[in-house]
Design a protein around this motif. Structure first.
Motif, PDB file in Angstrom:
ATOM      1  N   SER A   1       0.842  -1.199   0.000  1.00  0.00           N
ATOM      2  CA  SER A   1       0.000   0.000   0.000  1.00  0.00           C
ATOM      3  C   SER A   1       0.873   1.244   0.000  1.00  0.00           C
ATOM      4  O   SER A   1       2.050   1.213   0.372  1.00  0.00           O
TER       5      SER A   1
ATOM      6  N   ARG B   1       2.165   0.210   4.992  1.00  0.00           N
ATOM      7  CA  ARG B   1       1.773  -0.539   6.184  1.00  0.00           C
ATOM      8  C   ARG B   1       1.098  -1.874   5.893  1.00  0.00           C
ATOM      9  O   ARG B   1       1.058  -2.740   6.754  1.00  0.00           O
ATOM     10  N   ARG B   2       0.561  -2.024   4.683  1.00  0.00           N
ATOM     11  CA  ARG B   2      -0.214  -3.221   4.363  1.00  0.00           C
ATOM     12  C   ARG B   2       0.236  -3.819   3.042  1.00  0.00           C
ATOM     13  O   ARG B   2       0.679  -3.103   2.153  1.00  0.00           O
TER      14      ARG B   2
ATOM     15  N   ASP C   1      -1.247  -6.985   7.524  1.00  0.00           N
ATOM     16  CA  ASP C   1      -0.763  -5.826   8.268  1.00  0.00           C
ATOM     17  C   ASP C   1       0.680  -6.117   8.677  1.00  0.00           C
ATOM     18  O   ASP C   1       0.944  -7.058   9.437  1.00  0.00           O
ATOM     19  N   LEU C   2       1.623  -5.343   8.166  1.00  0.00           N
ATOM     20  CA  LEU C   2       3.032  -5.651   8.395  1.00  0.00           C
ATOM     21  C   LEU C   2       3.439  -5.512   9.860  1.00  0.00           C
ATOM     22  O   LEU C   2       4.294  -6.253  10.337  1.00  0.00           O
ATOM     23  N   ALA C   3       2.844  -4.577  10.584  1.00  0.00           N
ATOM     24  CA  ALA C   3       3.225  -4.367  11.984  1.00  0.00           C
ATOM     25  C   ALA C   3       2.746  -5.499  12.878  1.00  0.00           C
ATOM     26  O   ALA C   3       3.503  -6.022  13.709  1.00  0.00           O
ATOM     27  N   SER C   4       1.504  -5.914  12.716  1.00  0.00           N
ATOM     28  CA  SER C   4       0.931  -6.930  13.607  1.00  0.00           C
ATOM     29  C   SER C   4       1.011  -8.342  13.054  1.00  0.00           C
ATOM     30  O   SER C   4       0.910  -9.320  13.806  1.00  0.00           O
TER      31      SER C   4
ATOM     32  N   ASP D   1       0.940   3.732   1.920  1.00  0.00           N
ATOM     33  CA  ASP D   1       1.453   4.128   3.239  1.00  0.00           C
ATOM     34  C   ASP D   1       2.490   3.155   3.781  1.00  0.00           C
ATOM     35  O   ASP D   1       3.046   3.373   4.858  1.00  0.00           O
TER      36      ASP D   1
END
Length: 326
Positions: free
Chosen positions: A235, A239-240, A261-264, A237
């Motif tokens: 994405s 992040r995804r 979701d890359l963070a979680s 941003d």
């Protein structure tokens, strides 16, 4: 790496017409071509670039308005197997002249070809970084000794500003689950770029497993992040990642579109339940576009919400390989 394949046996595969100029047409809802008032442009704007599969413009690069994607389309004489564009740079995977080989043509905003790179293999995927500086491609090849003559993949990239090129991601150092890794059966495909013009994501397969990898161009490295993630699309941003995953880990059962979701690490299956064998594209922060075949040698571009809600909707009939320019 010593694995390279001479491409003569692909002469009859996926041949497409070569562009003989840059004449532009507008196609009505009934797909009747008439001269357009203005030439095509890849400049940023509320439009979607795609490859037409309509009978009267099959294989040609085309554009539609974002707010009327099923409406009139502007069609170039440029014929491609796959297309993409971002940041004023366009790519066209196409036949290499009259030869039974292929190339990636890199174009400027006005669709003028600035560079053409020969490809050893059948074109499959292409992507451009958000600022138009980095270009990637994936091809199918055959003949690798470890693969018993079945298809393998090669993925490469180029910095169009500096001219520096990674001919194949197989040249990069691999870390798998935190440990250095080397194997004869490494395959890479489906590159997507981060905003820093250095990092990228792609799919790597080895020993029957498919991994999402993060690459570092400057460091010449890739490292695995997750399993069963194919054809990633980052994405805007950062992040995804939209991707396809093999159902039950078995590609023979088809693929399901999801967002990671890359963070979680959380995965959200999308509302599209048909098998989708495509590299999805972010049409806006909330919408994923992708192609679904209709019959033989034809397809449509569909769209689905990125949060798992809603339902699929037909976006562009007789189309594939979408890229939002806005």
């Amino acid at each position: 790496m010593t694995r390279r394949v001479q491409f003569a046996l692909f002469g009859a595969v996926l041949l497409t017409a070569v562009a003989v100029g840059y004449a532009v047409f507008t196609v009505t809802r009934e797909h009747t071509a008439v001269p357009a008032a203005n030439a095509l442009s890849l400049a940023a704007g509320p439009r979607i670039l795609f490859r037409s599969t309509a009978p009267d413009s099959k294989g040609r690069l085309a554009l539609v308005a974002m707010d009327d994607p099923g409406g009139p389309r502007s069609v170039s004489a440029l014929s491609c197997l796959r297309v993409y564009a971002a940041g004023g740079t366009g790519t066209c995977l196409r036949q290499d002249g009259a030869l039974a080989t292929f190339q990636i043509a890199i174009m400027d905003t006005n669709l003028t070809v600035q560079k053409a790179i020969p490809l050893v293999g059948v074109p499959n995927r292409t992507r451009v970084s958000g600022d138009g500086r980095l270009v990637a491609w994936t091809v199918f090849v055959a003949g690798d000794s470890y693969n018993n003559g079945r298809f393998s993949t090669r993925a490469g990239l180029i910095d169009v500003k500096s001219g520096e090129m990674v001919d194949s991601l197989e040249f990069l150092s691999v870390t798998l689950d935190g440990h250095p890794y080397a194997a004869a059966d490494l395959n890479f495909w489906g590159i997507t770029f981060a905003a820093d013009d250095n990092h990228f994501y792609a799919t790597m397969s080895t020993a029957g497993h498919r991994y999402l990898v993060e690459g570092d161009i400057a460091a010449h490295t890739v490292r695995t992040l997750a399993q069963n993630v194919e054809c990633p699309s980052l994405s805007a941003d950062g992040r995804r990642i939209a991707f396809k995953s093999a159902i039950d880990g078995d590609p023979a059962k088809g693929w399901r579109l999801s967002v990671l979701d890359l963070a979680s690490g959380a995965r959200t299956p999308l509302a599209e339940t048909r098998s989708v064998d495509d590299q999805p594209a972010w049409l806006d922060p909330n919408t994923i576009g992708y192609a679904v075949p209709r019959g033989t040698d034809d397809s449509d571009v569909w769209a689905v919400p990125a949060d798992g809600s809603g339902s699929p909707r037909l976006l562009i009939p007789h189309a594939e390989s979408p890229a939002a320019l806005g």
